[in-house]
Write an enzyme that holds these catalytic residues in place. Structure first.
Site, mmCIF file in Angstrom:
data_model
loop_
_atom_site.group_PDB
_atom_site.id
_atom_site.type_symbol
_atom_site.label_atom_id
_atom_site.label_comp_id
_atom_site.label_asym_id
_atom_site.label_seq_id
_atom_site.Cartn_x
_atom_site.Cartn_y
_atom_site.Cartn_z
ATOM 1 N N HIS A 23 -4.011 22.490 17.774
ATOM 2 C CA HIS A 23 -3.890 22.968 16.390
ATOM 3 C C HIS A 23 -4.157 24.460 16.274
ATOM 4 C CE1 HIS A 23 -4.813 18.561 15.038
ATOM 5 N NE2 HIS A 23 -3.606 18.702 15.543
ATOM 6 N N SER B 69 -11.186 11.093 15.395
ATOM 7 C CA SER B 69 -10.937 9.820 14.725
ATOM 8 C C SER B 69 -9.607 9.221 15.178
ATOM 9 C CB SER B 69 -10.949 10.012 13.208
ATOM 10 O OG SER B 69 -10.090 11.076 12.859
#
Ligand SMILES: [Zn+2]
Length: 239
Positions: free
Chosen positions: A111, A186
């Protein structure tokens, strides 16, 4: 598993950096629960969206500057230094793996990185401090001095294409690993979350350390719902 592994790949998400005081933007009560993310297309097309994006980035600067690598980062850095881990694939944009001593070449940022900025057209690098001074003076961040292109933090925004080079490197490292260790992700954001699945399908063992359950827990060889610093620090003998 660490002892018997030949080649470990570590995959990290926000959970490793919350232990350094960086908020989990996606987690419960995270910033994104309250503030709409700015889409890449809006950043490119709207001066007001750019101003808002830069305001948020400069607002976060005190937290970013204060954040130091924690025990989890140090444990990962030791695995890399020992030659046990070949790469760290990260969803984080805080640069804390590099700050903990993992060589830049072994950190794969899916990212991007928010600790600096770059020109969207020519890639020229800009430091946040200098951009902030210009922003406070002129109310906007100036265009690239080299080509006039838009300057943006070196992160991947919503609506922006995943970085091809990083994705390809991450894929190669994942396929070469015999142990894939997920720390603090997650595992809900694709395509990033696909890497543990690829590793597992390729015959690697999969370990997940995360405070909350993840959708891939059933696939893993070992799941630990606990703090990363304590688990990994204990596992590799780092304080
Ligand atoms: Zn440029």
């Amino acid at each position: 598993m660490l002892d018997s592994a030949r080649r470990v790949v570590v995959f990290t998400g926000a959970g490793i950096s919350t232990e350094s005081g960086i908020p989990d933007f996606r987690g419960p009560g995270g910033t994104w629960a309250r503030v709409q993310p700015i889409m890449f297309q809006d950043f490119v097309s709207s001066a007001e969206a750019r101003r808002e994006a830069w305001r948020r980035r400069f607002d976060s600067e005190p937290v970013m500057r204060a954040a130091q690598p924690n025990r989890g980062h140090r444990a990962v850095a030791l695995l890399v230094r020992q030659g046990k881990a070949s790469a760290v694939i990260t969803q984080n944009i805080d640069g804390l793996h590099q700050a903990s001593g993992v060589p830049e070449a072994q950190v794969i940022e899916l990212h991007g990185n928010s600790t600096y900025a770059h020109c969207l057209d020519c890639g020229k690098r800009y430091e946040i401090g200098a951009l902030r001074a210009a922003f406070e003076r002129d109310g906007e961040v100036p265009g690239c001095v080299a080509c006039g292109g838009l300057v943006k933090t070196a992160t991947i925004s919503f609506g922006q294409a995943m970085p091809e080079n990083a994705m390809e490197r991450a894929r190669r490292e994942t396929l070469a690993a015999d142990l894939f260790v997920v720390l603090g992700s997650s595992l809900v954001v694709y395509p990033a979350a696909g890497f543990p699945e690829v590793a597992k399908r390729n015959g690697a063992r999969l370990v997940i350390v995360n405070r909350q359950e993840t959708p891939l827990d059933d696939l893993a060889d070992l799941v630990v719902h606990h703090g990363i610093g304590e688990v990994m620090g204990g596992a590799v003998g780092v304080n």
